[in-house]
Enzyme design. Structure first.
Site, PDB file in Angstrom:
ATOM      1  N   TYR A 146       0.854  -1.191   0.000  1.00 31.28           N
ATOM      2  CA  TYR A 146       0.000   0.000   0.000  1.00 31.28           C
ATOM      3  C   TYR A 146       0.883   1.232   0.000  1.00 31.28           C
ATOM      4  CZ  TYR A 146      -3.369   3.521   1.626  1.00 31.28           C
ATOM      5  OH  TYR A 146      -4.157   4.648   1.750  1.00 31.28           O
ATOM      6  N   ASP A 241       9.310   2.953  -0.475  1.00 31.16           N
ATOM      7  CA  ASP A 241       8.274   3.577   0.339  1.00 31.16           C
ATOM      8  C   ASP A 241       8.528   3.166   1.789  1.00 31.16           C
ATOM      9  OD1 ASP A 241       6.093   4.453   1.705  1.00 31.16           O
ATOM     10  OD2 ASP A 241       4.596   3.611   0.338  1.00 31.16           O
ATOM     11  N   LYS A 269       4.550   9.215   8.658  1.00 26.62           N
ATOM     12  CA  LYS A 269       4.356   8.619   9.986  1.00 26.62           C
ATOM     13  C   LYS A 269       5.366   9.121  11.023  1.00 26.62           C
ATOM     14  CE  LYS A 269       1.320   5.162   8.237  1.00 26.62           C
ATOM     15  NZ  LYS A 269       1.290   4.304   7.089  1.00 26.62           N
TER      16      LYS A 269
HETATM   17  C1  LIG Z   1       0.562   4.763   5.707  1.00 29.75           C
HETATM   18  C2  LIG Z   1       1.284   4.513   4.459  1.00 29.75           C
HETATM   19  C3  LIG Z   1       1.154   5.359   3.346  1.00 29.75           C
HETATM   20  C4  LIG Z   1       0.158   6.468   3.286  1.00 29.75           C
HETATM   21  O1  LIG Z   1       0.413   7.480   4.200  1.00 29.75           O
HETATM   22  P1  LIG Z   1      -0.784   8.487   4.575  1.00 29.75           P
HETATM   23  O2  LIG Z   1      -0.123   9.492   5.452  1.00 29.75           O
HETATM   24  O3  LIG Z   1      -1.820   7.668   5.246  1.00 29.75           O
HETATM   25  O4  LIG Z   1      -1.262   9.076   3.290  1.00 29.75           O
HETATM   26  C5  LIG Z   1       1.961   5.128   2.252  1.00 29.75           C
HETATM   27  N1  LIG Z   1       2.829   4.109   2.235  1.00 29.75           N
HETATM   28  C6  LIG Z   1       2.962   3.264   3.277  1.00 29.75           C
HETATM   29  C7  LIG Z   1       3.962   2.167   3.204  1.00 29.75           C
HETATM   30  C8  LIG Z   1       2.185   3.424   4.416  1.00 29.75           C
HETATM   31  O5  LIG Z   1       2.300   2.550   5.415  1.00 29.75           O
END
Ligand SMILES: *Cc1c(COP(=O)(O)O)cnc(C)c1O
Length: 438
Positions: A146, A241, A269
């Site tokens: 994701y 990511d 995060k």
């Molecule tokens: C949480 C997450 C996102 C999205 O971040 P948001 O701040 O919720 O838009 C993208 N990539 C990864 C791997 C994530 O865990």
């Protein structure tokens, strides 16, 4: 103590009158496990308190950010001071440079970094940049990874061989989804085959180097090195990511843990210390294409917001001061917990997989190895549902889905861990009884 969600039940019903599904992000609604989500009133250290006054040991931690624990005194003190200086200027501040400098010190592959407001924005902007830099269109992602909810990446596609992207949501145009190619995670041969066919058209491969959004799935030995090799060979960019894994699986991220240099990295995060933030960065040569240094447009009214930068700066500074000791502690606590829970599960002869790295962990009700989305999906979600509610009613707050990662914070102490293991014993007994009945 009885566990009641009276006020939350009312609050949830009322919220649904005004907010789609009653929540501002879908997984919060408990849809995959059923029941009412507790509405939260406050959070301190390792604990959450809901509006019915139930207290929980929290392993969600706002889906990762709160690695110091909730409302850490240094973060809240700095925020209180910052708020008195104004909450947004839409003009440059010294703090933005300080945060960027800190990020580069921690992740040297990030020579330039651009702050945004969410992980979604970070990956969306990184894709545009990769397409501009390579002058190619196609993007490769991995099933079960994701990267946020924008059109290009809201694609999981089927199993097996590489397929053209099928959107996961109505509203995503096929014309965009088809530019996203999907292959299984942990399968370097599948990626190799895809590149052999379409390598010249592929702008970038985006990957969670430690996958946390199908439950925690770790990269096989040598896998990330193969992904790096294939992308380099075909001139496609490699985007890590690390929105979740950054400062979580290890202080310097998965790129250091597995010793791979990505071209671009997405963060979020933890770098916001609990405030809304995201960032993307990488090689200067690529990043200098971003406006106003270069022609690739990307902007944000609240980007680099002083409150978010303050919380992020304090969080990263604190982590850096004692990185070795803190990450050893987080790993030790995570291992202690997973060992205890595993022993509890074995006592009931349950099919169970435990994965962990650094301060991240996951449990799958699954008899077989979980290495990708297909194998993760074989997990017993009904058993998870029983387990989840048994834990919640004993004051243990886990993510309400089999396919989410759990997190440890520096505020979780031995008593929290012992309490969680004890609750797990009861929860596994309930799963065992449930299994006998069906
Ligand atoms: C949480 C997450 C996102 C999205 O971040 P948001 O701040 O919720 O838009 C993208 N990539 C990864 C791997 C994530 O865990």
């Amino acid at each position: 103590m009885t566990f009641l969600l009276e006020k939350s039940t009312k609050a949830f019903a009322e919220a649904k009158e005004y907010i789609p599904g009653g929540v501002n992000s879908p997984v919060r609604s408990f849809r995959s496990v059923g029941g009412t989500p507790p509405f939260i009133a406050s959070a301190h250290g390792s604990k959450l308190k809901d509006i019915d006054n139930n207290e929980y040991i929290d392993y969600v931690l706002s889906w990762g950010p709160c690695i110091l624990g909730h409302s850490h005194e240094k973060v809240t003190a700095a925020l209180q001071q910052a708020v008195m200086q104004g909450t947004s200027y839409g003009a440059p501040t010294i703090l933005e440079t300080k945060v960027s400098k800190l990020i580069r010190e921690i992740m040297p592959a990030i020579e330039r970094v651009r702050m945004v407001n969410s992980g979604t924005e970070a990956t969306m902007s990184a894709l545009r940049l990769a397409r501009a830099y390579t002058k190619r269109t196609k993007i490769v992602k991995f099933a079960g990874c994701y990267h946020g909810h924008h059109d290009s990446l809201l694609v999981t596609a089927g199993s097996g061989a590489a397929t053209f992207g099928v959107p996961d949501s109505p509203g995503v145009p096929d014309s965009i989804a088809t530019t996203t190619l999907t292959v299984p995670y942990n399968d370097a041969a599948a990626l190799e085959r895809l590149f052999a066919k379409q390598g010249e058209e592929i702008a970038a491969v985006i990957i969670e180097p430690v996958a946390g959004n199908m439950g925690l799935v770790l990269p096989k030995k040598g896998y990330l090195a193969q992904v790096r090799k294939i992308t380099a060979q075909y001139g496609a960019l490699l985007i890590f990511d690390e929105v979740m894994s950054g400062f979580r699986c290890a202080f310097h991220g998965a790129q250091d843990l597995y010793n791979i240099q990505p071209d671009l990295t997405c963060l979020g995060k933890v770098i916001g210390g609990g405030l809304p933030v995201g960032a993307y960065g990488g090689k200067a040569e690529i990043m200098e294409l971003i406006s106003p240094a270069g022609p690739v447009y990307q902007a944000g009214t609240l980007s680099g917001n002083p409150l978010a930068m303050t919380a992020g700066y304090v969080t990263l500074t604190l982590l850096k001061e004692q990185a070795e000791a803190y990450y050893a502690f987080l790993t030790k606590q995570t291992e202690k917990l997973t060992r205890g829970m595993k022993a509890a599960a074995e006592a009931f002869d349950l099919h169970y997989q435990y994965h962990h790295v650094g301060s991240m962990f996951s449990m799958f009700f699954n008899g077989a190895d979980v290495v990708d989305y297909e194998t993760a999906k074989q997990s017993d979600v009904e058993a998870f549902r029983v387990y989840f509610h048994a834990m919640l009613s004993q004051g243990i707050y886990l993510a309400p889905s089999q396919f989410e990662c759990a997190f440890m914070s520096l505020a979780h102490n031995d008593a929290d861990i012992e309490q969680t293991i004890a609750a797990s014993k009861n929860a596994f007994r309930e799963v065992y009884e449930f299994n006998k009945m069906r």
